[in-house]
Design an enzyme around this catalytic site. Structure first.
Site, PDB file in Angstrom:
ATOM      1  N   GLU A  93    -130.724 -48.499  79.557  1.00  0.00           N
ATOM      2  CA  GLU A  93    -130.398 -48.700  78.148  1.00  0.00           C
ATOM      3  C   GLU A  93    -129.114 -47.975  77.754  1.00  0.00           C
ATOM      4  OE1 GLU A  93    -134.528 -49.905  76.127  1.00  0.00           O
ATOM      5  OE2 GLU A  93    -134.168 -47.761  76.093  1.00  0.00           O
ATOM      6  N   CYS A 106    -123.611 -44.211  73.738  1.00  0.00           N
ATOM      7  CA  CYS A 106    -124.494 -43.298  74.468  1.00  0.00           C
ATOM      8  C   CYS A 106    -124.857 -43.968  75.792  1.00  0.00           C
ATOM      9  CB  CYS A 106    -125.730 -43.031  73.610  1.00  0.00           C
ATOM     10  SG  CYS A 106    -126.926 -41.963  74.400  1.00  0.00           S
ATOM     11  N   CYS A 113    -135.413 -40.614  85.235  1.00  0.00           N
ATOM     12  CA  CYS A 113    -134.922 -39.225  85.276  1.00  0.00           C
ATOM     13  C   CYS A 113    -135.838 -38.432  86.184  1.00  0.00           C
ATOM     14  CB  CYS A 113    -134.914 -38.626  83.870  1.00  0.00           C
ATOM     15  SG  CYS A 113    -134.061 -37.027  83.785  1.00  0.00           S
ATOM     16  N   CYS A 117    -139.029 -33.269  81.366  1.00  0.00           N
ATOM     17  CA  CYS A 117    -139.099 -32.630  80.044  1.00  0.00           C
ATOM     18  C   CYS A 117    -140.283 -33.223  79.282  1.00  0.00           C
ATOM     19  CB  CYS A 117    -137.790 -32.820  79.286  1.00  0.00           C
ATOM     20  SG  CYS A 117    -136.383 -32.137  80.184  1.00  0.00           S
ATOM     21  N   CYS A 120    -139.888 -36.068  76.282  1.00  0.00           N
ATOM     22  CA  CYS A 120    -138.879 -37.120  76.401  1.00  0.00           C
ATOM     23  C   CYS A 120    -139.468 -38.409  76.978  1.00  0.00           C
ATOM     24  CB  CYS A 120    -137.746 -36.619  77.295  1.00  0.00           C
ATOM     25  SG  CYS A 120    -136.454 -37.845  77.548  1.00  0.00           S
ATOM     26  N   GLY A 166    -131.466 -40.156  82.010  1.00  0.00           N
ATOM     27  CA  GLY A 166    -131.074 -39.424  83.210  1.00  0.00           C
ATOM     28  C   GLY A 166    -130.383 -38.108  82.943  1.00  0.00           C
ATOM     29  N   GLU A 167    -130.245 -37.329  84.022  1.00  0.00           N
ATOM     30  CA  GLU A 167    -129.546 -36.045  83.955  1.00  0.00           C
ATOM     31  C   GLU A 167    -128.200 -36.231  84.665  1.00  0.00           C
ATOM     32  OE1 GLU A 167    -129.530 -32.937  82.599  1.00  0.00           O
ATOM     33  OE2 GLU A 167    -127.708 -32.816  83.802  1.00  0.00           O
ATOM     34  N   SER A 198    -124.059 -34.250  78.294  1.00  0.00           N
ATOM     35  CA  SER A 198    -125.191 -33.421  77.914  1.00  0.00           C
ATOM     36  C   SER A 198    -126.024 -33.107  79.147  1.00  0.00           C
ATOM     37  CB  SER A 198    -126.044 -34.168  76.882  1.00  0.00           C
ATOM     38  OG  SER A 198    -127.177 -33.404  76.531  1.00  0.00           O
ATOM     39  N   SER A 220    -128.916 -28.954  76.402  1.00  0.00           N
ATOM     40  CA  SER A 220    -130.235 -29.155  75.787  1.00  0.00           C
ATOM     41  C   SER A 220    -131.022 -27.865  75.892  1.00  0.00           C
ATOM     42  CB  SER A 220    -130.977 -30.296  76.504  1.00  0.00           C
ATOM     43  OG  SER A 220    -130.324 -31.511  76.257  1.00  0.00           O
ATOM     44  N   LEU A 221    -130.889 -27.020  74.887  1.00  0.00           N
ATOM     45  CA  LEU A 221    -131.511 -25.685  74.953  1.00  0.00           C
ATOM     46  C   LEU A 221    -132.982 -25.747  74.513  1.00  0.00           C
ATOM     47  CD1 LEU A 221    -130.934 -22.717  75.606  1.00  0.00           C
ATOM     48  CD2 LEU A 221    -130.269 -22.408  73.210  1.00  0.00           C
ATOM     49  N   HIS A 222    -133.217 -26.171  73.300  1.00  0.00           N
ATOM     50  CA  HIS A 222    -134.555 -26.484  72.776  1.00  0.00           C
ATOM     51  C   HIS A 222    -135.513 -25.314  72.599  1.00  0.00           C
ATOM     52  CE1 HIS A 222    -133.272 -30.526  73.150  1.00  0.00           C
ATOM     53  NE2 HIS A 222    -133.545 -30.688  74.427  1.00  0.00           N
ATOM     54  N   ASN A 297    -138.195 -37.265  67.856  1.00  0.00           N
ATOM     55  CA  ASN A 297    -138.565 -38.669  67.699  1.00  0.00           C
ATOM     56  C   ASN A 297    -139.842 -38.924  68.477  1.00  0.00           C
ATOM     57  OD1 ASN A 297    -136.236 -39.599  66.178  1.00  0.00           O
ATOM     58  ND2 ASN A 297    -135.102 -39.064  68.026  1.00  0.00           N
ATOM     59  N   CYS A 340    -132.640 -40.499  70.061  1.00  0.00           N
ATOM     60  CA  CYS A 340    -132.644 -39.508  71.150  1.00  0.00           C
ATOM     61  C   CYS A 340    -134.015 -39.442  71.803  1.00  0.00           C
ATOM     62  CB  CYS A 340    -132.372 -38.103  70.615  1.00  0.00           C
ATOM     63  SG  CYS A 340    -130.770 -37.894  69.900  1.00  0.00           S
TER      64      CYS A 340
END
Ligand code: SAH
Length: 362
Positions: A93, A106, A113, A117, A120, A166-167, A198, A220-222, A297, A340
Protein backbone atom coordinates in the site's frame (compact mmCIF):
# COMPACT_ATOMS: atom_id res chain seq x y z
CA UNK A 1 18.34 -15.49 -23.77
CA UNK A 2 18.47 -14.06 -20.27
CA UNK A 3 15.52 -12.17 -18.76
CA UNK A 4 15.46 -8.47 -19.66
CA UNK A 5 16.94 -6.37 -16.88
CA UNK A 6 14.61 -3.97 -15.08
CA UNK A 7 16.38 -0.61 -15.10
CA UNK A 8 13.83 0.94 -12.76
CA UNK A 9 15.42 1.49 -9.36
CA UNK A 10 19.02 1.68 -10.57
CA UNK A 11 20.45 4.90 -9.19
CA UNK A 12 22.72 7.09 -11.28
CA UNK A 13 25.92 5.21 -10.58
CA UNK A 14 24.30 1.78 -11.03
CA UNK A 15 22.81 2.92 -14.33
CA UNK A 16 26.20 4.22 -15.46
CA UNK A 17 27.69 0.81 -14.62
CA UNK A 18 24.94 -0.81 -16.67
CA UNK A 19 25.77 1.27 -19.72
CA UNK A 20 29.47 0.54 -19.22
CA UNK A 21 28.62 -3.18 -19.20
CA UNK A 22 27.01 -2.69 -22.62
CA UNK A 23 30.17 -0.92 -23.79
CA UNK A 24 28.28 2.37 -23.94
CA UNK A 25 29.08 5.84 -22.58
CA UNK A 26 28.06 6.69 -19.03
CA UNK A 27 26.14 9.82 -20.05
CA UNK A 28 23.29 7.69 -21.37
CA UNK A 29 22.40 7.11 -17.74
CA UNK A 30 21.54 10.80 -17.46
CA UNK A 31 19.26 10.61 -20.48
CA UNK A 32 17.42 7.53 -19.29
CA UNK A 33 16.95 8.94 -15.78
CA UNK A 34 15.32 12.06 -17.19
CA UNK A 35 13.06 10.12 -19.55
CA UNK A 36 11.83 7.76 -16.90
CA UNK A 37 11.50 9.88 -13.79
CA UNK A 38 10.94 13.37 -15.16
CA UNK A 39 8.86 12.58 -18.21
CA UNK A 40 7.36 9.25 -17.16
CA UNK A 41 8.45 7.56 -20.41
CA UNK A 42 9.10 3.84 -19.93
CA UNK A 43 9.29 2.76 -23.57
CA UNK A 44 12.89 2.89 -24.84
CA UNK A 45 11.75 3.39 -28.44
CA UNK A 46 10.39 6.81 -27.42
CA UNK A 47 13.66 8.02 -25.88
CA UNK A 48 14.49 10.06 -28.93
CA UNK A 49 17.82 11.49 -27.84
CA UNK A 50 19.32 7.99 -27.70
CA UNK A 51 20.64 6.78 -31.05
CA UNK A 52 18.38 4.31 -32.78
CA UNK A 53 20.64 1.27 -32.37
CA UNK A 54 20.91 1.88 -28.63
CA UNK A 55 17.14 2.21 -28.33
CA UNK A 56 16.86 -1.16 -30.07
CA UNK A 57 19.47 -2.80 -27.84
CA UNK A 58 17.69 -1.53 -24.74
CA UNK A 59 14.31 -2.73 -25.99
CA UNK A 60 15.82 -6.21 -26.32
CA UNK A 61 17.86 -6.40 -23.11
CA UNK A 62 16.05 -4.19 -20.66
CA UNK A 63 12.66 -3.05 -19.42
CA UNK A 64 11.25 -0.36 -17.16
CA UNK A 65 8.74 -2.41 -15.27
CA UNK A 66 6.34 -0.85 -12.77
CA UNK A 67 4.04 -2.46 -10.22
CA UNK A 68 0.37 -2.72 -11.25
CA UNK A 69 -2.40 -0.71 -9.65
CA UNK A 70 -4.88 -3.19 -8.30
CA UNK A 71 -7.05 -0.80 -6.27
CA UNK A 72 -7.38 2.93 -5.77
CA UNK A 73 -9.35 4.41 -2.88
CA UNK A 74 -10.23 8.03 -2.19
CA UNK A 75 -10.90 9.32 1.28
CA UNK A 76 -13.41 12.06 2.08
CA UNK A 77 -10.50 14.24 3.15
CA UNK A 78 -8.70 13.92 -0.20
CA UNK A 79 -6.23 11.22 0.91
CA UNK A 80 -5.69 8.49 -1.66
CA UNK A 81 -4.55 4.96 -1.10
CA UNK A 82 -3.39 2.54 -3.76
CA UNK A 83 -2.86 -1.16 -3.56
CA UNK A 84 0.01 -2.01 -5.88
CA UNK A 85 0.42 -5.58 -7.03
CA UNK A 86 3.97 -6.85 -7.40
CA UNK A 87 5.17 -9.40 -9.93
CA UNK A 88 5.24 -12.23 -7.35
CA UNK A 89 1.64 -11.64 -6.22
CA UNK A 90 2.36 -9.70 -3.03
CA UNK A 91 0.54 -6.38 -2.74
CA UNK A 92 1.66 -3.26 -0.94
CA UNK A 93 0.00 0.00 0.00
CA UNK A 94 1.00 3.56 -0.82
CA UNK A 95 -0.77 6.66 0.45
CA UNK A 96 -0.95 10.23 -0.87
CA UNK A 97 -1.84 12.98 1.59
CA UNK A 98 -2.63 16.34 -0.01
CA UNK A 99 -2.32 19.45 2.14
CA UNK A 100 -2.57 23.11 1.29
CA UNK A 101 1.15 23.69 0.94
CA UNK A 102 2.40 20.21 0.07
CA UNK A 103 1.60 16.74 -1.21
CA UNK A 104 3.11 13.90 0.77
CA UNK A 105 3.55 10.35 -0.47
CA UNK A 106 3.89 7.61 2.13
CA UNK A 107 5.89 4.72 0.68
CA UNK A 108 6.30 1.08 1.75
CA UNK A 109 9.69 -0.60 2.02
CA UNK A 110 8.76 -4.23 2.72
CA UNK A 111 5.89 -6.57 1.95
CA UNK A 112 4.78 -6.92 5.56
CA UNK A 113 7.17 -6.24 8.40
CA UNK A 114 9.56 -8.37 10.39
CA UNK A 115 9.11 -6.25 13.52
CA UNK A 116 6.24 -7.08 15.82
CA UNK A 117 5.18 -3.72 17.23
CA UNK A 118 2.14 -4.58 19.29
CA UNK A 119 -0.10 -1.71 18.10
CA UNK A 120 0.55 -1.80 14.34
CA UNK A 121 -1.61 -3.35 11.60
CA UNK A 122 1.32 -4.12 9.33
CA UNK A 123 2.90 -6.21 12.07
CA UNK A 124 -0.17 -8.43 12.12
CA UNK A 125 0.29 -9.28 8.46
CA UNK A 126 3.58 -11.02 9.07
CA UNK A 127 6.43 -10.68 6.62
CA UNK A 128 6.99 -11.79 3.07
CA UNK A 129 10.08 -10.07 1.74
CA UNK A 130 12.05 -6.91 1.19
CA UNK A 131 10.97 -4.74 -1.71
CA UNK A 132 13.47 -4.15 -4.49
CA UNK A 133 14.63 -0.60 -5.22
CA UNK A 134 12.43 -0.69 -8.33
CA UNK A 135 9.36 -1.57 -6.26
CA UNK A 136 10.13 1.26 -3.84
CA UNK A 137 10.79 4.00 -6.40
CA UNK A 138 8.04 2.50 -8.59
CA UNK A 139 5.49 3.59 -5.96
CA UNK A 140 6.63 7.19 -6.38
CA UNK A 141 6.74 7.04 -10.16
CA UNK A 142 3.31 5.44 -10.43
CA UNK A 143 1.68 7.73 -7.89
CA UNK A 144 3.21 10.75 -9.64
CA UNK A 145 1.76 9.63 -12.97
CA UNK A 146 -1.65 8.74 -11.55
CA UNK A 147 -1.96 12.10 -9.79
CA UNK A 148 -0.85 14.04 -12.85
CA UNK A 149 -3.42 12.18 -14.95
CA UNK A 150 -6.00 13.17 -12.36
CA UNK A 151 -5.29 16.87 -12.73
CA UNK A 152 -3.08 17.36 -9.65
CA UNK A 153 -0.73 19.70 -11.52
CA UNK A 154 2.80 19.27 -12.74
CA UNK A 155 4.42 18.42 -9.39
CA UNK A 156 1.84 16.76 -7.20
CA UNK A 157 4.31 15.12 -4.80
CA UNK A 158 6.54 17.53 -2.88
CA UNK A 159 7.43 15.31 0.09
CA UNK A 160 8.11 11.63 0.60
CA UNK A 161 7.92 9.76 3.88
CA UNK A 162 9.20 6.21 4.21
CA UNK A 163 6.42 5.47 6.69
CA UNK A 164 4.40 2.84 4.88
CA UNK A 165 4.61 -0.90 5.40
CA UNK A 166 7.89 -2.28 6.69
CA UNK A 167 11.04 -1.17 8.44
CA UNK A 168 13.10 0.70 5.85
CA UNK A 169 16.41 0.27 7.65
CA UNK A 170 16.05 -3.51 7.51
CA UNK A 171 16.03 -3.22 3.72
CA UNK A 172 18.98 -0.91 3.63
CA UNK A 173 20.53 -1.22 0.17
CA UNK A 174 17.30 -1.05 -1.81
CA UNK A 175 15.98 1.81 0.30
CA UNK A 176 19.18 3.83 -0.15
CA UNK A 177 19.13 3.31 -3.93
CA UNK A 178 15.53 4.51 -4.01
CA UNK A 179 16.36 7.50 -1.76
CA UNK A 180 19.19 8.47 -4.09
CA UNK A 181 16.76 8.50 -6.99
CA UNK A 182 14.36 10.67 -5.02
CA UNK A 183 17.13 13.20 -4.39
CA UNK A 184 18.90 13.10 -7.76
CA UNK A 185 18.30 16.27 -9.79
CA UNK A 186 18.08 14.17 -12.94
CA UNK A 187 15.28 12.17 -11.38
CA UNK A 188 12.79 13.55 -8.82
CA UNK A 189 15.14 16.19 -7.40
CA UNK A 190 13.53 16.34 -3.95
CA UNK A 191 15.50 18.14 -1.26
CA UNK A 192 16.80 16.13 1.72
CA UNK A 193 14.51 18.08 3.99
CA UNK A 194 11.50 16.79 2.09
CA UNK A 195 12.43 13.12 2.21
CA UNK A 196 11.93 11.49 5.60
CA UNK A 197 12.81 7.98 6.63
CA UNK A 198 11.07 6.63 9.70
CA UNK A 199 12.66 3.87 11.76
CA UNK A 200 11.73 1.89 14.82
CA UNK A 201 15.39 2.26 15.78
CA UNK A 202 17.77 -0.02 13.86
CA UNK A 203 20.82 1.61 15.42
CA UNK A 204 23.70 0.35 13.21
CA UNK A 205 21.78 1.26 10.05
CA UNK A 206 21.08 4.75 11.41
CA UNK A 207 24.83 5.29 11.59
CA UNK A 208 25.28 4.03 8.04
CA UNK A 209 22.49 6.24 6.74
CA UNK A 210 24.13 9.33 8.22
CA UNK A 211 27.17 8.53 6.05
CA UNK A 212 25.50 7.22 2.90
CA UNK A 213 22.39 9.29 2.38
CA UNK A 214 21.49 11.71 5.17
CA UNK A 215 17.81 12.37 4.56
CA UNK A 216 15.53 13.59 7.34
CA UNK A 217 15.07 11.08 10.10
CA UNK A 218 11.97 10.21 12.10
CA UNK A 219 12.22 7.82 15.02
CA UNK A 220 9.28 5.83 16.36
CA UNK A 221 9.95 6.33 20.05
CA UNK A 222 6.46 5.82 21.54
CA UNK A 223 7.63 5.32 25.13
CA UNK A 224 10.06 6.80 27.62
CA UNK A 225 10.67 3.70 29.73
CA UNK A 226 12.35 0.56 28.43
CA UNK A 227 9.79 -1.65 30.16
CA UNK A 228 6.98 -0.02 28.15
CA UNK A 229 8.92 0.31 24.91
CA UNK A 230 9.96 -3.36 25.08
CA UNK A 231 6.25 -4.18 24.82
CA UNK A 232 5.31 -1.66 22.16
CA UNK A 233 8.41 -1.93 19.96
CA UNK A 234 10.12 -5.25 20.76
CA UNK A 235 13.22 -4.11 18.82
CA UNK A 236 13.85 -2.06 21.96
CA UNK A 237 15.19 -5.19 23.65
CA UNK A 238 18.05 -5.11 21.19
CA UNK A 239 18.53 -1.33 21.03
CA UNK A 240 17.13 0.21 24.22
CA UNK A 241 16.18 3.86 24.56
CA UNK A 242 19.57 5.23 25.66
CA UNK A 243 21.35 3.38 22.83
CA UNK A 244 18.77 4.66 20.34
CA UNK A 245 19.11 8.25 21.54
CA UNK A 246 22.89 7.90 21.27
CA UNK A 247 22.44 7.01 17.59
CA UNK A 248 20.16 10.06 17.20
CA UNK A 249 22.86 12.32 18.62
CA UNK A 250 25.45 10.85 16.26
CA UNK A 251 23.08 11.28 13.32
CA UNK A 252 22.70 14.97 14.12
CA UNK A 253 26.38 15.45 14.74
CA UNK A 254 26.98 15.46 10.98
CA UNK A 255 24.74 18.45 10.38
CA UNK A 256 23.95 20.99 13.04
CA UNK A 257 20.95 22.42 11.20
CA UNK A 258 19.02 19.19 11.40
CA UNK A 259 16.39 18.00 13.81
CA UNK A 260 15.01 14.55 14.40
CA UNK A 261 11.27 13.96 14.46
CA UNK A 262 10.20 11.70 17.30
CA UNK A 263 6.94 9.88 16.70
CA UNK A 264 4.91 9.07 19.77
CA UNK A 265 1.65 7.16 19.44
CA UNK A 266 -0.78 8.15 22.19
CA UNK A 267 -2.15 5.04 23.91
CA UNK A 268 -4.66 5.45 26.74
CA UNK A 269 -3.15 4.54 30.09
CA UNK A 270 0.06 3.17 28.54
CA UNK A 271 2.33 6.11 27.69
CA UNK A 272 0.15 9.21 28.02
CA UNK A 273 0.71 10.51 31.57
CA UNK A 274 2.15 13.89 32.46
CA UNK A 275 5.03 12.01 34.05
CA UNK A 276 5.72 10.41 30.68
CA UNK A 277 5.68 13.87 29.08
CA UNK A 278 8.16 15.19 31.64
CA UNK A 279 10.43 12.23 31.12
CA UNK A 280 10.26 12.73 27.37
CA UNK A 281 11.41 16.31 27.83
CA UNK A 282 14.38 15.20 29.88
CA UNK A 283 15.30 12.36 27.48
CA UNK A 284 15.33 14.71 24.50
CA UNK A 285 17.37 17.37 26.28
CA UNK A 286 20.21 18.40 24.01
CA UNK A 287 18.84 16.61 20.93
CA UNK A 288 17.41 19.07 18.40
CA UNK A 289 13.98 17.50 18.01
CA UNK A 290 10.40 17.82 16.94
CA UNK A 291 7.76 15.62 18.49
CA UNK A 292 4.83 14.27 16.50
CA UNK A 293 2.10 12.95 18.74
CA UNK A 294 0.09 10.40 16.77
CA UNK A 295 -3.45 9.65 17.92
CA UNK A 296 -3.63 5.84 17.92
CA UNK A 297 -5.61 4.51 14.99
CA UNK A 298 -7.63 1.46 15.91
CA UNK A 299 -6.41 -1.84 14.51
CA UNK A 300 -8.54 -4.96 14.58
CA UNK A 301 -7.45 -7.40 17.25
CA UNK A 302 -5.23 -4.84 19.01
CA UNK A 303 -6.01 -4.23 22.66
CA UNK A 304 -4.98 -0.57 22.90
CA UNK A 305 -7.22 2.50 22.80
CA UNK A 306 -6.38 6.03 21.78
CA UNK A 307 -5.71 8.50 24.55
CA UNK A 308 -8.54 11.06 25.00
CA UNK A 309 -8.24 14.29 23.06
CA UNK A 310 -7.95 16.24 26.34
CA UNK A 311 -5.13 13.99 27.52
CA UNK A 312 -3.28 14.43 24.23
CA UNK A 313 -3.67 18.23 24.53
CA UNK A 314 -2.29 18.24 28.07
CA UNK A 315 0.63 16.04 27.03
CA UNK A 316 1.36 18.34 24.12
CA UNK A 317 1.12 21.47 26.25
CA UNK A 318 3.55 19.99 28.76
CA UNK A 319 6.10 19.41 25.97
CA UNK A 320 5.54 22.82 24.43
CA UNK A 321 5.87 24.64 27.73
CA UNK A 322 9.24 22.92 28.17
CA UNK A 323 10.36 24.25 24.81
CA UNK A 324 9.86 21.16 22.64
CA UNK A 325 8.35 21.77 19.20
CA UNK A 326 5.34 19.49 19.24
CA UNK A 327 2.44 18.83 16.93
CA UNK A 328 -0.42 16.41 17.13
CA UNK A 329 -0.53 14.62 13.80
CA UNK A 330 -3.88 14.97 12.08
CA UNK A 331 -5.42 11.64 11.31
CA UNK A 332 -5.89 11.43 7.57
CA UNK A 333 -7.63 8.85 5.45
CA UNK A 334 -8.99 6.81 8.38
CA UNK A 335 -12.18 6.02 6.40
CA UNK A 336 -10.10 4.06 3.87
CA UNK A 337 -7.70 2.59 6.48
CA UNK A 338 -4.90 4.75 5.14
CA UNK A 339 -3.88 6.28 8.46
CA UNK A 340 -0.63 5.60 10.33
CA UNK A 341 -0.26 1.98 11.26
CA UNK A 342 -3.29 0.83 9.27
CA UNK A 343 -1.48 -0.20 6.09
CA UNK A 344 -1.70 -3.89 5.48
CA UNK A 345 -1.63 -4.75 1.78
CA UNK A 346 -1.84 -8.40 0.87
CA UNK A 347 1.24 -10.18 2.02
CA UNK A 348 2.26 -13.78 1.43
CA UNK A 349 3.22 -14.24 5.04
CA UNK A 350 6.25 -16.49 5.40
CA UNK A 351 6.33 -16.11 9.18
CA UNK A 352 2.82 -17.54 9.75
CA UNK A 353 2.35 -14.73 12.22
CA UNK A 354 -0.91 -13.62 10.62
CA UNK A 355 -2.40 -17.11 10.91
CA UNK A 356 -1.27 -17.44 14.53
CA UNK A 357 -2.84 -14.10 15.41
CA UNK A 358 -6.07 -15.01 13.62
CA UNK A 359 -6.16 -18.27 15.60
CA UNK A 360 -5.74 -16.35 18.83
CA UNK A 361 -8.51 -13.92 18.00
CA UNK A 362 -11.14 -16.55 17.24
N1 SAH B 1 8.93 0.74 10.67
C1 SAH B 1 9.09 2.16 10.57
C2 SAH B 1 8.24 2.75 9.48
C3 SAH B 1 6.75 2.70 9.73
S1 SAH B 1 6.24 4.30 10.00
C4 SAH B 1 8.83 2.79 11.91
O1 SAH B 1 8.47 2.08 12.84
O2 SAH B 1 9.08 3.97 12.08
C5 SAH B 1 4.63 4.14 10.57
C6 SAH B 1 4.41 4.97 11.82
O3 SAH B 1 3.06 4.75 12.27
C7 SAH B 1 5.32 4.53 12.94
O4 SAH B 1 5.67 5.60 13.76
C8 SAH B 1 4.41 3.59 13.67
O5 SAH B 1 4.85 3.35 14.98
C9 SAH B 1 3.09 4.32 13.61
N2 SAH B 1 1.95 3.45 13.88
C10 SAH B 1 1.88 2.12 13.76
N3 SAH B 1 0.67 1.67 14.09
C11 SAH B 1 -0.06 2.75 14.45
C12 SAH B 1 -1.41 2.93 14.87
N4 SAH B 1 -2.24 1.91 14.96
N5 SAH B 1 -1.82 4.18 15.12
C13 SAH B 1 -0.99 5.23 14.96
N6 SAH B 1 0.29 5.12 14.57
C14 SAH B 1 0.76 3.89 14.32
Amino acid sequence: MSEPKNLLGLDRSALQDYFASLGEKAFHARQVLQWVYQRGVTDFSKMTDLRLSLRQTLSECAVISLPEVSRAQHSEDGTRKWLFRLADGNSIETVFIPEEDRGTLCISSQAGCILTCSFCATARQGFSRNLSASEIIGQLLLADQLLKNDGFGSRPISNVVMMGMGEPLLNYDSVVSALRLMLDDLSFGLSRRRVTLSTAGVVPAMDRLAEDCPVSLAVSLHAVRDSVRDELVPLNRKYPIDVLLGACRRFLHKDSRRRITFEYVMLAGVNDSIDDAKMLVSLLQGIPSKVNLIPFNPVQGVKYACADAGVIDRFRNELISSGLTTITRKTRGADIAAACGQLAGDVHDRTHRSARLAGKAS
